[in-house]
Design an enzyme around this catalytic site. Structure first.
Site, PDB file in Angstrom:
ATOM      1  N   PRO A  94       5.109   0.199  -9.048  1.00  0.00           N
ATOM      2  CA  PRO A  94       6.618   0.643  -9.270  1.00  0.00           C
ATOM      3  C   PRO A  94       7.769  -0.489  -8.918  1.00  0.00           C
ATOM      4  O   PRO A  94       9.028  -0.214  -9.308  1.00  0.00           O
ATOM      5  CB  PRO A  94       7.003   1.925  -8.289  1.00  0.00           C
ATOM      6  CG  PRO A  94       5.947   1.475  -7.235  1.00  0.00           C
ATOM      7  CD  PRO A  94       4.755   0.791  -7.920  1.00  0.00           C
TER       8      PRO A  94
ATOM      9  N   PRO B  75       0.702  -1.204   0.078  1.00  0.00           N
ATOM     10  CA  PRO B  75      -0.043  -0.019   0.080  1.00  0.00           C
ATOM     11  C   PRO B  75       0.766   1.362   0.014  1.00  0.00           C
ATOM     12  O   PRO B  75       0.342   2.388  -0.350  1.00  0.00           O
ATOM     13  CB  PRO B  75      -0.894  -0.191   1.270  1.00  0.00           C
ATOM     14  CG  PRO B  75      -0.087  -1.071   2.097  1.00  0.00           C
ATOM     15  CD  PRO B  75       0.618  -1.955   1.239  1.00  0.00           C
ATOM     16  N   CYS B  76       2.165   1.193   0.501  1.00  0.00           N
ATOM     17  CA  CYS B  76       2.729   2.432   0.466  1.00  0.00           C
ATOM     18  C   CYS B  76       2.899   3.147  -1.124  1.00  0.00           C
ATOM     19  O   CYS B  76       2.917   4.423  -1.011  1.00  0.00           O
ATOM     20  CB  CYS B  76       4.410   2.006   0.754  1.00  0.00           C
ATOM     21  SG  CYS B  76       4.256   1.380   2.577  1.00  0.00           S
ATOM     22  N   HIS B  77       3.483   2.251  -2.113  1.00  0.00           N
ATOM     23  CA  HIS B  77       3.575   2.819  -3.354  1.00  0.00           C
ATOM     24  C   HIS B  77       2.592   2.136  -4.319  1.00  0.00           C
ATOM     25  O   HIS B  77       2.666   2.436  -5.419  1.00  0.00           O
ATOM     26  CB  HIS B  77       5.033   3.057  -3.773  1.00  0.00           C
ATOM     27  CG  HIS B  77       5.703   3.561  -2.725  1.00  0.00           C
ATOM     28  ND1 HIS B  77       6.567   3.006  -1.675  1.00  0.00           N
ATOM     29  CD2 HIS B  77       6.126   4.956  -2.302  1.00  0.00           C
ATOM     30  CE1 HIS B  77       7.198   3.964  -0.778  1.00  0.00           C
ATOM     31  NE2 HIS B  77       6.883   5.174  -1.628  1.00  0.00           N
ATOM     32  N   GLY B  78       1.954   1.148  -4.297  1.00  0.00           N
ATOM     33  CA  GLY B  78       1.044   0.427  -5.046  1.00  0.00           C
ATOM     34  C   GLY B  78       1.548  -0.523  -5.855  1.00  0.00           C
ATOM     35  O   GLY B  78       0.984  -0.801  -6.789  1.00  0.00           O
TER      36      GLY B  78
END
Length: 146
Positions: free
Chosen positions: A116, A100-103
């Site tokens: 990413p 959830p931090c960067h998807g």
């Protein structure tokens, strides 16, 4: 020159009751070498789904058969390959892991599918000691003896 197998392998046995507590579809988390270790008991449907993925659609192409020792058990280091966050199990668009931090989205084989992260989740070796114990191993560079 002699290489001792003890010098380039390390293992740990996890007390994981494979018959009673680790149901199909369940993901368990253990702490191993200071990192989360995800152990997932995959269903036959999950295995079939990840094995039918078009390899050209993967950012870091790797066959599911190259990532597991036994098809219904996946063992990966639970650290996102983008910036080192810990993904959530049984989440994301592909039902595997979601950071959830960067998807970043990983499938049930721990392969990066969206987001990413540049690489798949790191795989650990798996061997079976007994009915209720799993042995996780990793390879090191051999140390020669003269």
């Amino acid at each position: 020159m002699h290489y001792s197998s003890f010098d380039y392998t390390a293992s740990v046995c996890l007390n994981c009751d494979r018959t009673n507590s680790c149901f199909v579809g369940k993901n368990m988390v253990f702490k191993w070498r200071g990192k989360p270790l995800f152990v997932r008991h995959r269903s036959s449907e999950e295995v079939e789904d990840v094995r039918n993925v078009d390899m050209s659609s993967l950012r870091d192409p790797e066959q599911d058969t190259d990532r597991v020792v036994k098809e219904d058990w996946l063992v990966v280091i639970g650290v996102c390959t983008h910036l080192g966050c810990v993904p959530i199990a049984n989440a994301g668009e592909f039902g595997g892991y979601y950071c959830p931090c960067h998807g970043s989205h990983y499938d049930v084989s721990g392969r990066i599918r969206k987001g990413p992260a540049p690489l798949n989740l790191e795989v650990r070796g798996l061997a079976y000691c007994t009915k209720s114990l799993m042995c996780i191993y990793c390879m090191f560079m051999p140390v020669p003896y003269f």
